[in-house]
Design a protein around this motif. Structure first.
Motif, mmCIF file in Angstrom:
data_model
loop_
_atom_site.group_PDB
_atom_site.id
_atom_site.type_symbol
_atom_site.label_atom_id
_atom_site.label_comp_id
_atom_site.label_asym_id
_atom_site.label_seq_id
_atom_site.Cartn_x
_atom_site.Cartn_y
_atom_site.Cartn_z
ATOM 1 N N UNK A 606 0.837 -1.207 0.000
ATOM 2 C CA UNK A 606 0.000 0.000 0.000
ATOM 3 C C UNK A 606 0.871 1.255 0.000
ATOM 4 N N UNK A 607 1.923 1.252 0.829
ATOM 5 C CA UNK A 607 2.751 2.449 0.963
ATOM 6 C C UNK A 607 3.489 2.770 -0.333
ATOM 7 N N UNK A 608 4.091 1.754 -0.938
ATOM 8 C CA UNK A 608 4.919 2.007 -2.125
ATOM 9 C C UNK A 608 4.055 2.306 -3.341
ATOM 10 N N UNK A 609 3.121 1.416 -3.664
ATOM 11 C CA UNK A 609 2.328 1.617 -4.874
ATOM 12 C C UNK A 609 1.298 2.729 -4.693
ATOM 13 N N UNK A 610 0.676 2.753 -3.523
ATOM 14 C CA UNK A 610 -0.264 3.845 -3.286
ATOM 15 C C UNK A 610 0.436 5.196 -3.263
ATOM 16 N N UNK A 611 1.612 5.227 -2.609
ATOM 17 C CA UNK A 611 2.376 6.477 -2.621
ATOM 18 C C UNK A 611 2.808 6.867 -4.016
ATOM 19 N N UNK A 612 3.162 5.865 -4.828
ATOM 20 C CA UNK A 612 3.542 6.156 -6.211
ATOM 21 C C UNK A 612 2.400 6.770 -7.001
ATOM 22 N N UNK A 613 1.194 6.285 -6.785
ATOM 23 C CA UNK A 613 0.037 6.860 -7.470
ATOM 24 C C UNK A 613 -0.177 8.316 -7.088
ATOM 25 N N UNK A 614 0.123 8.648 -5.838
ATOM 26 C CA UNK A 614 -0.063 10.034 -5.385
ATOM 27 C C UNK A 614 1.028 10.960 -5.901
ATOM 28 N N UNK A 615 2.246 10.446 -6.025
ATOM 29 C CA UNK A 615 3.381 11.297 -6.367
ATOM 30 C C UNK A 615 3.579 11.466 -7.866
ATOM 31 N N UNK A 616 3.174 10.472 -8.653
ATOM 32 C CA UNK A 616 3.400 10.539 -10.097
ATOM 33 C C UNK A 616 2.332 11.420 -10.731
ATOM 34 N N UNK A 617 2.796 12.324 -11.573
ATOM 35 C CA UNK A 617 1.866 13.231 -12.256
ATOM 36 C C UNK A 617 1.207 12.536 -13.451
ATOM 37 N N UNK A 618 0.156 13.161 -13.951
ATOM 38 C CA UNK A 618 -0.522 12.741 -15.179
ATOM 39 C C UNK A 618 -1.113 11.337 -15.089
ATOM 40 N N UNK A 619 -1.535 10.945 -13.914
ATOM 41 C CA UNK A 619 -2.240 9.675 -13.769
ATOM 42 C C UNK A 619 -3.727 9.968 -13.652
ATOM 43 N N UNK A 620 -4.500 9.391 -14.574
ATOM 44 C CA UNK A 620 -5.936 9.642 -14.574
ATOM 45 C C UNK A 620 -6.717 8.378 -14.330
ATOM 46 N N UNK A 621 -7.985 8.549 -14.051
ATOM 47 C CA UNK A 621 -8.869 7.413 -13.795
ATOM 48 C C UNK A 621 -10.131 7.559 -14.634
ATOM 49 N N UNK A 622 -9.942 7.880 -15.898
ATOM 50 C CA UNK A 622 -11.065 8.106 -16.800
ATOM 51 C C UNK A 622 -11.736 6.773 -17.140
ATOM 52 N N UNK A 623 -13.019 6.649 -16.842
ATOM 53 C CA UNK A 623 -13.761 5.409 -17.096
ATOM 54 C C UNK A 623 -14.846 5.602 -18.148
ATOM 55 N N UNK A 624 -14.806 6.731 -18.862
ATOM 56 C CA UNK A 624 -15.878 7.034 -19.813
ATOM 57 C C UNK A 624 -15.867 6.102 -21.017
ATOM 58 N N UNK A 625 -14.698 5.547 -21.344
ATOM 59 C CA UNK A 625 -14.606 4.703 -22.543
ATOM 60 C C UNK A 625 -14.879 3.238 -22.247
ATOM 61 N N UNK A 626 -15.223 2.909 -21.009
ATOM 62 C CA UNK A 626 -15.429 1.505 -20.661
ATOM 63 C C UNK A 626 -16.747 0.999 -21.250
ATOM 64 N N UNK A 627 -16.767 -0.264 -21.612
ATOM 65 C CA UNK A 627 -17.997 -0.891 -22.117
ATOM 66 C C UNK A 627 -18.963 -1.086 -20.962
ATOM 67 N N UNK A 628 -20.246 -1.032 -21.236
ATOM 68 C CA UNK A 628 -21.229 -1.239 -20.153
ATOM 69 C C UNK A 628 -21.188 -2.677 -19.647
ATOM 70 N N UNK A 629 -21.544 -2.856 -18.401
ATOM 71 C CA UNK A 629 -21.535 -4.182 -17.785
ATOM 72 C C UNK A 629 -22.748 -4.977 -18.253
ATOM 73 N N UNK A 630 -22.490 -6.212 -18.687
ATOM 74 C CA UNK A 630 -23.585 -7.067 -19.145
ATOM 75 C C UNK A 630 -24.206 -7.795 -17.955
ATOM 76 N N UNK A 631 -25.345 -8.427 -18.225
ATOM 77 C CA UNK A 631 -26.041 -9.168 -17.176
ATOM 78 C C UNK A 631 -25.178 -10.323 -16.671
#
Length: 952
Positions: A606-631
């Motif tokens: 958690x500390x290393x990878x989570x900290x890396x996500x916080x410190x690295x710039x230009x990381x996005x979490x855009x989910x608009x292009x995801x396909x809809x969930x099927x049944x």
């Protein structure tokens, strides 16, 4: 593959053959089987002398990982030729000597020769490699093989201590050298030594240049036992004498000398290079010569004499480097005489020191002791050995007409010229160099005389000897006699070496000092008139003789140095501090609780990878292009979430296993929904085998007891669990939402069939495009399985269980279920057949060696569950560790086989052929590699299953 590549690989190949066939050799001493290897290599390199003497170089390239610039490039010039001749020539004599020295009836000589061949091949790889990464690999292999050789008599505490010390110090230097290599690559963009030399003008001003130089010198100094890293060499004398004669006089300790000489064209233009090497060499020379006269053990005396002589050679290389920095015109050629002396003395030292080590081995072998206080009067009993000792010792002392006299005179010439160079701040400092050299030479003369006359003259003391002394057998005498003869021949006819070996080596070390087409002209003569060098030699003889007469009566000459403040005590104390500190630190977190260990891992995650996500710039979490969930996906998610949530609340291990398996099978369903049949097959079989492993592990555990868990512990576990899940989710979203590079998937889709002949993209990636990764993965799996086997099978009282006890106490399921056994007989056959189908169809359809191996393992697991592991052993009478080793070997040989066609390592080929009955059929070499993966997976899985399944 060129002959030069074969020359490097031949010792490794023969070592492998010896390991596999030593039981078939019978009564023949293994040494006779491997003796042709160094002899043929020596003859091969001798045949290349005219080529190298003519100014040519021999080179060949085998592409390894060309995308990273890592290739197996071998390069033979004047410098590497000298070392190759020493490695193979001295190696031939050492093997012959060891045939008569090593007792086949009492010792595992096959292991000794395997280690010796590994070392020989590693040393050839060091001196012939042009690629820094390959050179480093061979460099560390010399440390590992020398560790095995020094610790050959592993039942002795001192042998293990000496082996560990040598490996720790030399590996430390090797890691420093590796860092220096990386810095050179950073500055030049190439791993090729020749290309680095060509670009030296553009990198000498870089900030990393001096740090790289210092780190590389650390590697050289540790390997060549320079002060203060010399302390490993005396303790390495616990090795068998043939090892000392080979490693510690002619080869391993010269690797550092080679490294300095090889990188002189790169760094010799720096004043720091000259100062560090010259001062270190001179310090080592005089310090070790003083220590040598205080030794009472013959091998200890030779050890310190070796350190001293290595310091002499190193100082000469340092003085010779001044030509590149301070020289010019005629002076340049004068300065390079130091380098000439270094090369000549390197050859001479290997000759006379190899002979002296063999003499000491003969004395020890025939008298049972190496203690000078117990020896004496052996001259009449061992006249040939005495003669060889006189020649070797007088050559080491620098007395005419032996070869050591000539190189010692050249050493004096070099230090006298160095005292007049224009880089001293004051003339007084320049005078110190010849003074130090002369004093060290006096002590060299003294310990040489002690070696000969204290051993072979004086009073004979048979009551102090363990054996009745007599002359050694002819086989032990031939190698030292040959070396002693060379000491005389090269002393009387030194120019046999000048034109053939020394001049080409000079051109390799100082390639930029001569104009194009010119060459160094080296002429060595026995007599130069009444020069300062001759008077220095006379003074050495006079003062050395006086000191020899006083040695027994003057305590300052023979009294050991204080043991209170020594480098060895510093080394031992440092190890103790590290051990205690490590133990103290480890005890704070190694609680014996698996729960704690998992917690540490997850918190770090958690500390290393989570900290890396916080410190690295230009990381996005855009989910608009995801396909809809099927049944169906929603249902699968629900089916996955339910067992995962229920898992912490169950009260029996069996239910925990069922829920874990259910979650795993739901993941399999996801792979099916996302049209990844290969992954689905692999996941399903992995879950099946994992459930079996859980059951076997739980069989050995005590009954589960539920204890009341504090609420704080529950909240901690909950936070860690949520944190891990959140970090993994965010990493997945970040990886999917934004790509810095174009996806490589399109490349694999287009090229999997065109380049690899396979339609199953997943399998093609595993065995072709990323075959190197797969090879390393199955290797790691193999090592892990052996580790599990060793951990489980270790018996604290008796060690690893013997063959007879291996199947005692195996886990036999208490099952009388007729239905299970009856059905299993049919199902097992179907599963095995299906696994073979998966293996054969994997190149074009879902399957492959990995999933096929897992499927076969699942069938064997079912067989064990239904009928017991003892029945499995009877039906499948294989040692699965050997199956695993066979698979790894097939995979490795498939990769090496590409070299025969001039292709990079693990390159594959395919084609279409008309076969009887089958018609046009595709044949691909990747299938052979996949067979290795199949066998390795079966071997690994069943080794773990069998190990855990036995009740210890």
């Amino acid at each position: 593959m060129s002959l030069l590549h074969i020359a490097v690989l031949a010792p490794f190949i023969v070592a492998l053959v010896v390991m596999l066939t030593y039981k078939l050799i019978g009564r023949v001493h293994t040494g006779w089987v491997i003796l042709p290897v160094p002899v043929i290599l020596f003859a091969y390199f001798l045949g290349l002398i005219p080529t190298i003497q003519g100014g040519e170089q021999v080179q060949a390239v085998l592409e390894w990982i060309p995308s990273l610039g890592i290739n197996f490039t071998v390069y033979l010039d004047g410098l590497s030729l000298i070392f190759a001749l020493l490695i193979s020539g001295i190696g031939s004599l050492v093997v012959l000597y060891s045939i008569f020295y090593m007792d086949k009836k009492k010792e595992a000589v096959h292991r000794f020769y395997v280690y010796l061949l590994l070392f020989m091949g590693a040393m050839l790889g060091v001196v012939l490699s042009d690629n820094l990464m390959v050179l480093y690999g061979f460099w560390e292999l010399t440390s590992i093989s020398s560790f095995l050789l020094i610790a050959f008599w592993h039942h002795r505490d001192r042998s293990r201590y000496g082996a560990l010390k040598s490996m720790l110090i030399t590996v430390f230097g090797g890691l420093a050298m590796f860092a220096g290599f990386i810095m050179l690559y950073t500055m030049t963009g190439t791993f090729s030594v020749r290309e680095i030399v060509a670009n030296v003008g553009s990198i000498s001003g870089e900030a990393l240049f001096i740090p790289a130089m210092i780190l590389i010198l650390l590697g050289a100094f540790t390997k060549s036992a320079q002060f203060p890293f010399h302390i490993w060499l005396p303790d390495a004398m616990e090795a068998p004498t043939p090892v000392s004669a080979y490693l510690h006089s002619a080869t391993m300790v010269k690797a550092g000398i080679y490294l300095v000489a090889r990188f002189s064209p790169v760094f010799a233009g720096q004043a720091a290079w000259f100062w560090i090497i010259a001062i270190t060499g001179l310090t080592t020379l005089i310090y070790a010569s003083i220590r040598a006269i205080k030794q009472t053990d013959l091998k200890a005396l030779l050890a310190f004499s070796t350190i001293s002589q290595l310091g002499l050679i190193m100082s000469l290389l340092g003085l010779g480097s001044a030509a590149a920095y301070y020289g010019g015109g005629v002076d340049t050629l004068l300065y390079t005489k130091a380098t000439t002396a270094a090369i000549f003395h390197l050859i001479n030292h290997a000759i006379f020191k190899g002979a002296l080590f063999m003499v000491v081995g003969i004395v020890d072998h025939e008298t049972g002791t190496r203690d000078l206080r117990k020896l004496g009067g052996l001259m009449s009993l061992m006249p040939i050995t005495f003669t060889v000792a006189v020649i070797g010792a007088f050559s080491m002392a620098g007395l005419p007409p032996f070869n050591g006299f000539l190189s010692k005179e050249m050493f004096f010439t070099a230090v006298l010229q160095a005292s007049h160079m224009n880089f001293w701040n004051a003339d007084t400092w320049g005078v110190l160099i010849p003074v130090v050299a002369w004093i060290a030479s006096v002590f060299t003369f003294l310990y040489s005389m002690i070696l000969v006359f204290r051993t072979f003259t004086g009073k004979f003391q048979p009551e102090k000897l363990e054996k009745k002394p007599h002359e050694a057998p002819l086989g032990m005498l031939i190698p030292p006699v040959i070396l002693a003869s060379l000491a005389i021949v090269f002393g009387l006819f030194p120019n046999l070496l000048s034109y053939s070996l020394i001049e080409p080596a000079m051109a390799a070390i100082h390639p930029g000092l001569l104009a194009g087409g010119d060459r160094f002209h080296v002429k060595i003569e026995m007599w130069h008139g009444w020069t300062a060098e001759i008077y220095m030699t006379i003074g050495i003889i006079v003062l050395g003789t006086v000191l020899y007469k006083l040695h027994g009566s003057v305590s300052v000459l023979n009294r050991p140095l204080s043991k209170r403040m020594t480098l060895n005590r510093l080394y031992d104390g440092g190890l103790r501090v590290l051990e205690r500190g490590g133990k103290s630190l480890t005890s704070t977190y190694m609680t014996g609780s698996i729960r704690h260990y998992v917690m540490y891992i997850f918190v770090f995650f958690i500390a290393v990878l989570g900290g890396g996500l916080l410190l690295i710039d230009n990381i996005g979490f855009d989910m608009s292009a995801y396909a809809p969930m099927s049944f169906y996906e929603a249902v699968a998610i629900l089916g996955l979430v339910i067992p995962v949530i229920a898992l912490p609340f169950v009260r029996t291990r069996l239910m925990a296993i069922i829920l874990t398996g259910a979650a795993g099978y739901m993941v399999t369903l996801f792979f099916v929904l996302f049209r990844a049949p290969d992954l689905a097959l692999t996941q399903m079989v992995v879950e099946t085998v994992s459930v079996m492993l859980f059951l076997l592990c739980f069989y050995h555990l005590p009954k589960l007891k539920r204890e009341k868990v504090p609420m704080s512990l529950k909240w901690r576990n909950l936070l860690i669990s949520v944190g891990v899940g959140a970090v993994v989710t965010l990493i997945a979203l970040a990886a999917s939402s934004g790509r810095a590079f174009e996806s490589i998937a399109d490349y694999f889709i287009k090229e999997s069939y065109n380049s690899a002949g396979g339609k199953n993209i997943v399998n093609v990636i595993l065995v072709d495009f990323r075959g190197f990764d797969t090879l390393l993965e199955i290797t790691v799996l193999g090592i892990a399985s052996l580790g599990i086997y060793a951990l489980i099978k270790v018996d604290l009282g008796e060690g690893i269980l013997g063959e007879r006890d291996r199947y005692e106490g195996v886990y036999l399921p208490n099952s009388n279920d007729v239905i299970l056994r009856t059905v299993s007989k049919v199902v097992i056959f179907i599963v095995v057949t299906f696994s073979w189908f998966l293996f054969n169809s994997g190149h074009h359809e879902p399957g492959g060696g990995f999933v096929g191996g897992l499927m076969t393992s699942a069938a064997l697991v079912l067989l064990s569950m239904a009928f017991g592991m003892d029945m499995t052993r009877k039906i499948v009478p294989f040692e699965f560790r050997k199956v695993m080793a066979t698979g790894l070997l097939i995979a490795l040989l498939t990769g090496i086989g590409s070299f025969a066609f001039g292709a990079p390592f693990l390159s594959h080929s395919f084609g279409y052929f008309n076969l009887p009955l089958l018609g046009e059929t595709e044949l691909a070499t990747a299938v052979i590699f996949d067979l290795g993966v199949y066998l390795a997976v079966v071997g690994v899985t069943m080794t773990i299953i069998n190990s855990i399944g036995r009740d210890n």
